[in-house]
Design an enzyme around this catalytic site. Structure first.
Site, PDB file in Angstrom:
ATOM      1  N   PRO A  26      -0.691  -4.376  -2.591  1.00  0.00           N
ATOM      2  CA  PRO A  26      -0.365  -5.206  -3.814  1.00  0.00           C
ATOM      3  C   PRO A  26       0.191  -4.377  -4.921  1.00  0.00           C
ATOM      4  CG  PRO A  26      -2.763  -4.729  -3.329  1.00  0.00           C
ATOM      5  CD  PRO A  26      -1.889  -4.281  -1.977  1.00  0.00           C
ATOM      6  N   CYS A 109      -8.223  -0.804  -8.878  1.00  0.00           N
ATOM      7  CA  CYS A 109      -7.349  -0.767 -10.027  1.00  0.00           C
ATOM      8  C   CYS A 109      -8.079  -0.223 -11.434  1.00  0.00           C
ATOM      9  CB  CYS A 109      -6.687  -2.221 -10.622  1.00  0.00           C
ATOM     10  SG  CYS A 109      -5.661  -1.905 -11.907  1.00  0.00           S
ATOM     11  N   ARG A 243       4.099   2.496  -2.827  1.00  0.00           N
ATOM     12  CA  ARG A 243       5.460   2.863  -3.668  1.00  0.00           C
ATOM     13  C   ARG A 243       6.636   3.291  -2.871  1.00  0.00           C
ATOM     14  NH1 ARG A 243       1.878   1.529  -6.894  1.00  0.00           N
ATOM     15  NH2 ARG A 243       2.310   0.743  -8.734  1.00  0.00           N
TER      16      ARG A 243
END
Length: 337
Positions: A26, A109, A243
């Site tokens: 995500p 996060c 990424r």
């Protein structure tokens, strides 16, 4: 909440394949529904994840539009952010009702905004609360409920902290743990720096799997090649690409081919399968730039890649941009091929 588009390149896969063997992380502002549709064309088996959606946005804000996705994306997981067990349970119900195959809780996060809402990586310090959240969500839905975490935060720099967190998750009947193999600094580093500066510690994740063999352990962080994926899968149940899969999406097709022995699709062929989706989305009012931005890395490292990116970047925002612009962007790549 589904787009009325079917592509011959998207084929359902059997549950005999480990569901978490290859995942796409995500990523905020990146893994929206257009990105996921594109990634599914490249990798029919990968487990895809949404951007993080806060439980408050779904329950208090009633922003159920955030759950929109296409059936062709499946298997796809909804990642939630929050720390209120009751609210997370309700948000999980919304996600399951919308057709998501998994509900994942963000405990990784490190951004200030996320911390101010008392969720994300700061919850690594409150495993009991995370356990309560997981129990509430598990009781609310029948789909798998999973956790994505770090190996620690701030001065939590030993294995014992991760071990205790994992034991607490097992007590809450969590069966799948996705571990970003870096600790997070809650103060002093930006989210970008938190993805790069804290050193990777893959061995700590390997140790976790050895000590908790019944737990499905998926590793995330710094994985950029097919060879790295294969090496991690020799030790663990799954690999989550982040990424690298976004900036060089063809990596997903290469991973799929290496693991399952299937032929690599051509990049141009993948884009051809995007055409019906793009045209349907344009017809419903979606701006082409919202789709094309996810395609920019498809020719990464290939002849014509720079011209491909430039043509899309410069033209996607213009009125009337659509499939014709994509064909124009492909021309240098076709000549190079």
């Amino acid at each position: 909440m589904t787009a009325p588009v079917t592509s011959p390149a998207i084929v359902g896969t059997e549950s005999t394949i480990a569901p978490w063997r290859v995942c796409v992380a995500p990523m905020m502002d990146w893994t929206d529904r257009h990105c996921r549709y594109f990634h599914r064309l490249l990798s029919p088996r990968a487990r895809l994840y949404t951007e993080m959606v806060t439980s408050a946005a779904l329950v208090r804000g009633r922003q159920l539009r955030l759950l929109e996705h296409s059936q062709q994306e499946q298997p796809v997981a909804l990642q939630l952010g929050g720390s209120d067990p009751h609210e997370l349970a309700q948000a999980a119900r919304f996600g399951a009702e919308a057709g998501y195959d998994e509900i994942n809780l963000n405990v990784g996060c490190p951004s200030d905004r996320v911390q101010s809402g008392r969720f994300g990586a700061c919850l690594m310090r409150e495993p009991a609360l995370v356990g309560d959240c997981m129990k509430a969500m598990r009781d609310a839905v029948s789909v798998p409920v999973t956790v994505k975490c770090r190996i620690g935060v701030d001065d939590q720099d030993d294995y014992a902290g991760l071990q205790h967190f994992t034991e607490t998750m097992l007590e809450a009947s969590v069966e799948v743990l996705v571990v970003h193999a870096r600790k997070a600094w809650l103060q002093g580093l930006s989210p970008k720096e938190n993805r790069e500066i804290p050193p990777l510690d893959y061995e700590r994740v390997y140790r976790l799997k050895r000590e908790f063999p019944g737990l499905v352990v998926v590793i995330n962080g710094g994985i950029t090649t097919v060879e790295q994926v294969q090496a991690h899968l020799a030790q663990l149940d799954g690999v989550m690409l982040g990424r690298a899969a976004y900036h060089d999406p063809y990596l997903l097709a290469q991973v799929e081919a290496s693991l399952y022995g299937e032929p690599l699709p051509s990049r141009a062929g993948v884009l051809q399968h995007m055409q019906p989706y793009i045209e349907a989305e344009l017809a419903r009012g979606t701006a082409f730039k919202h789709i094309s931005r996810h395609l920019l890395g498809l020719y990464q490292g290939e002849p014509g890649a720079r011209a491909f990116r430039r043509t899309l970047s410069e033209g996607a925002h213009l009125p009337g941009a659509g499939w014709a612009l994509l064909e124009q962007a492909l021309a240098p790549c076709s000549v190079a091929a």
